[in-house]
Design a protein around this motif. Structure first.
Motif, PDB file in Angstrom:
ATOM      1  N   ASN A  79       0.810  -1.213   0.000  1.00  0.00           N
ATOM      2  CA  ASN A  79       0.000   0.000   0.000  1.00  0.00           C
ATOM      3  C   ASN A  79       0.844   1.263   0.000  1.00  0.00           C
ATOM      4  O   ASN A  79       0.387   2.320   0.415  1.00  0.00           O
ATOM      5  CB  ASN A  79      -0.966  -0.022   1.190  1.00  0.00           C
ATOM      6  N   THR A  80       2.077   1.145  -0.491  1.00  0.00           N
ATOM      7  CA  THR A  80       2.933   2.311  -0.664  1.00  0.00           C
ATOM      8  C   THR A  80       3.156   2.539  -2.146  1.00  0.00           C
ATOM      9  O   THR A  80       3.044   1.619  -2.955  1.00  0.00           O
ATOM     10  CB  THR A  80       4.311   2.117   0.017  1.00  0.00           C
ATOM     11  N   ASP A  81       3.444   3.787  -2.508  1.00  0.00           N
ATOM     12  CA  ASP A  81       3.694   4.112  -3.909  1.00  0.00           C
ATOM     13  C   ASP A  81       5.116   3.761  -4.332  1.00  0.00           C
ATOM     14  O   ASP A  81       5.401   3.596  -5.507  1.00  0.00           O
ATOM     15  CB  ASP A  81       3.454   5.607  -4.161  1.00  0.00           C
ATOM     16  N   GLU A  82       6.012   3.659  -3.374  1.00  0.00           N
ATOM     17  CA  GLU A  82       7.405   3.346  -3.659  1.00  0.00           C
ATOM     18  C   GLU A  82       7.544   1.852  -3.969  1.00  0.00           C
ATOM     19  O   GLU A  82       6.888   1.020  -3.360  1.00  0.00           O
ATOM     20  CB  GLU A  82       8.255   3.708  -2.440  1.00  0.00           C
ATOM     21  N   ARG A 141      11.380   5.295  -6.662  1.00  0.00           N
ATOM     22  CA  ARG A 141      10.281   6.260  -6.602  1.00  0.00           C
ATOM     23  C   ARG A 141      10.189   6.937  -7.967  1.00  0.00           C
ATOM     24  O   ARG A 141      11.191   7.322  -8.550  1.00  0.00           O
ATOM     25  CB  ARG A 141      10.583   7.289  -5.521  1.00  0.00           C
TER      26      ARG A 141
END
Length: 175
Positions: free
Chosen positions: A62-65, A164
């Motif tokens: 659930n992280t964008d990275e 990222r």
């Protein structure tokens, strides 16, 4: 055989049963011996470890990275959803555990990338920015960190790659 056993208070305990034949002097089986061992604490620890792994994977997913963990042989051990999505958009490949990380390196950068991963396995950390063409057109600028990963006891486990997407920021800087 591991079996759950009910307690009168509604909970359960676990036993591991091991069976062996009882033979007479001629080798004929005359009975069966069963030994039960309480393994409740071991089962509880396994359950807690599994739940902790699920929680950590939920956080990562659930992280964008993007996160990718590779082993000392440079094969993928683990990754999150963002990494899987990014790899598919750039290379058209579905990320899988066991794939060699170097398969995602352009031919002209292969030797340098292998050197960077090997140095990371020796304790060095790298920060780099790369521009990758997307399979569907366009490009993406990635800011990545490549660093060693250690176990709690200090043993080298592998290398972690975090990336990222900084495309929007780079375009704003260029304008």
């Amino acid at each position: 055989i591991d079996l759950p056993n009910p307690r009168s208070v509604g909970s359960q305990f676990w036993t591991r049963w091991e069976f062996s034949a009882i033979t007479n002097t001629e080798g004929a089986t005359i009975g069966i011996r069963g030994v039960g061992t309480d393994i409740t604490e071991r089962k509880r620890a396994e359950f807690e470890r599994r739940k902790t792994q699920e929680y950590i994977q939920s956080i990562l997913n659930n992280t964008d990275e993007s996160f990718v963990l590779i082993d000392p042989d440079l094969n993928i051990l683990s990754y999150n959803v963002a990494a899987s999505k990014s790899v598919y958009e750039i290379f058209g490949v579905h990320l899988k555990k066991g794939l060699p990380i170097l398969m995602f390196i352009d031919d002209g950068e292969y030797e340098n990338a292998e050197r960077v991963y090997r140095k990371a396995l020796e304790g060095k950390q790298y920060e780099l920015e790369t521009t990758k063409a997307l399979k569907g057109g366009g490009e993406r600028v990635l800011s990545s960190t490549i660093k060693p990963v250690y176990t709690e006891s200090g043993d080298l486990q592998g290398v972690m790659i975090t990336s990222r997407d900084v495309t929007a920021r780079k375009r704003a800087e260029e304008q």
